[in-house]
Motif scaffolding. Structure first.
Motif, mmCIF file in Angstrom:
data_model
loop_
_atom_site.group_PDB
_atom_site.id
_atom_site.type_symbol
_atom_site.label_atom_id
_atom_site.label_comp_id
_atom_site.label_asym_id
_atom_site.label_seq_id
_atom_site.Cartn_x
_atom_site.Cartn_y
_atom_site.Cartn_z
ATOM 1 N N VAL A 32 0.754 -7.622 -7.135
ATOM 2 C CA VAL A 32 -0.170 -7.995 -6.344
ATOM 3 C C VAL A 32 -0.154 -7.297 -5.084
ATOM 4 O O VAL A 32 1.049 -7.140 -4.718
ATOM 5 N N GLY A 33 -1.143 -6.547 -4.568
ATOM 6 C CA GLY A 33 -1.087 -5.874 -3.016
ATOM 7 C C GLY A 33 -0.391 -4.555 -3.352
ATOM 8 O O GLY A 33 -0.789 -4.027 -4.104
ATOM 9 N N GLY A 34 0.105 -4.127 -2.125
ATOM 10 C CA GLY A 34 0.642 -2.914 -1.865
ATOM 11 C C GLY A 34 0.010 -2.507 -0.423
ATOM 12 O O GLY A 34 -1.016 -2.474 -0.110
ATOM 13 N N GLY A 35 1.205 -1.828 0.221
ATOM 14 C CA GLY A 35 0.761 -1.254 1.441
ATOM 15 C C GLY A 35 -0.185 -0.104 1.429
ATOM 16 O O GLY A 35 -1.208 0.278 2.239
ATOM 17 N N PHE A 36 -0.136 0.842 0.272
ATOM 18 C CA PHE A 36 -0.838 1.977 0.013
ATOM 19 C C PHE A 36 -2.517 1.702 -0.168
ATOM 20 O O PHE A 36 -3.351 2.179 0.480
ATOM 21 N N SER A 37 -2.774 0.389 -0.895
ATOM 22 C CA SER A 37 -4.003 -0.059 -1.100
ATOM 23 C C SER A 37 -4.642 -0.476 0.278
ATOM 24 O O SER A 37 -5.714 -0.255 0.549
ATOM 25 N N VAL A 38 -3.749 -1.297 1.103
ATOM 26 C CA VAL A 38 -4.168 -1.859 2.287
ATOM 27 C C VAL A 38 -4.447 -0.739 3.168
ATOM 28 O O VAL A 38 -5.720 -0.575 4.108
ATOM 29 N N PHE A 39 -3.711 0.252 3.101
ATOM 30 C CA PHE A 39 -4.104 1.690 3.813
ATOM 31 C C PHE A 39 -5.530 2.348 3.470
ATOM 32 O O PHE A 39 -6.348 2.736 4.432
ATOM 33 N N LEU A 40 -5.676 2.228 2.324
ATOM 34 C CA LEU A 40 -6.933 2.969 1.841
ATOM 35 C C LEU A 40 -8.092 2.055 2.295
ATOM 36 O O LEU A 40 -9.163 2.657 2.767
ATOM 37 N N VAL A 41 -8.020 0.713 2.039
ATOM 38 C CA VAL A 41 -9.213 -0.187 2.517
ATOM 39 C C VAL A 41 -9.483 0.042 4.267
ATOM 40 O O VAL A 41 -10.709 -0.047 4.420
#
Length: 280
Positions: A152-161
């Motif tokens: 679950v989660g991930g720094g790349f996904s947080v960056f995109l959002v």
């Protein structure tokens, strides 16, 4: 013109393994490795697909992969959208420093966290027979939580959002605050409905990564009833023999859900890639 030709050639080269997989899955066994290679033949058969779906518990492997990938995607969307909102729209001390730390985690190879993650899953308190100190049982090994939560989660996904939320006009939330909306209502009823493109991108990336993951399920899964589809494909390989036709048929079936998801969300996916600034 040369640019289009080069791009077309590169795209075709990426399609060749996929096309070879599909053709091989329909070829009889004696034709697969015939030399010179045979592409078109009148002997196409579906026998490999029949063997693939009847050998082992293929339906259980599919069900497990759908459960794991589905819940991983839903929980990831919830968490990274909240994190992206906090990093993009809220002002709090240390926000940029914390965001840099989160972003740095996206640069770490997954193998570095393999052993620490295994120990955390095994010694999870009050799970799998463990006591409050995480001793005495197996924790989340060989279970759905053990497959879902580490992915679950991930720094790349947080960056995109976060990048997408930063492009939305602030006048929308200012008007909502004047009308008395809380931060949660601004997030859930104003920001989220406008964020379908980036949510589609995160959904596809997360679902695909979870669906295709082989190493982590191989490490923590011990029973046949908890195998995912990627582990199930290993049934078609042994130490001295590989059933290539059946393996390609099983791989084609395993690829279908991710391709279908991409086709359904293609419009939002392309828009999200453009708006988050990762199109190059």
């Amino acid at each position: 013109m040369l640019g289009y030709l080069a791009l077309g050639t590169a795209a075709l080269s990426m399609l060749i393994p996929f096309i070879w997989m599909i053709f091989t899955s329909f070829k009889p066994r004696h034709v697969i490795f015939q030399m010179p290679p045979v592409i078109w033949t009148t002997e196409y058969t579906v026998e490999h697909y029949v063997v693939a779906v009847t050998k082992g518990n293929f339906d259980i492997y599919f069900k497990n992969s759908f459960i794991v990938s589905g819940f991983t995607t839903l929980i990831t969307l919830l968490l990274v959208s909240m994190a992206g909102y906090a990093f993009a729209r809220l002002h709090w001390r240390g926000r940029d420093a914390v965001f840099m730390v989160v972003l740095a985690t996206a640069m770490l190879p997954g193998l570095i966290a393999l052993i620490p993650t295994f120990l955390i899953v095994k010694y999870t308190p009050l799970a799998g027979g463990n006591d409050i100190l995480g001793r005495g049982g197996v924790g989340w090994l060989d279970s759905y939580p053990g497959l879902i939560f580490p992915a679950v989660g991930g720094g790349f996904s947080v960056f995109l959002v976060r990048q997408f939320f930063s492009t939305l006009p602030r006048e929308l939330e200012d008007a909502a605050r004047v009308d008395g909306c809380s931060e949660y209502r601004i997030y859930s009823q104003i920001i989220m409905p406008l964020s379908k493109p980036v949510l589609a991108v995160v959904s596809i990336f997360t679902f695909q990564a979870s669906w295709n993951d082989f190493l982590w399920p191989l490490v923590i899964i011990q029973s046949d009833r908890m195998r995912t589809i990627q582990l199930g494909l290993t049934l078609f390989r042994s130490q001295h023999n590989v059933e290539w036709g059946v393996l390609m048929a099983g791989t084609t079936l395993a690829t279908a859900p991710t391709v279908t998801l991409f086709l359904l969300a293609q419009r939002y996916f392309v828009q999200g890639i453009a708006l988050t600034g990762i199109k190059g």
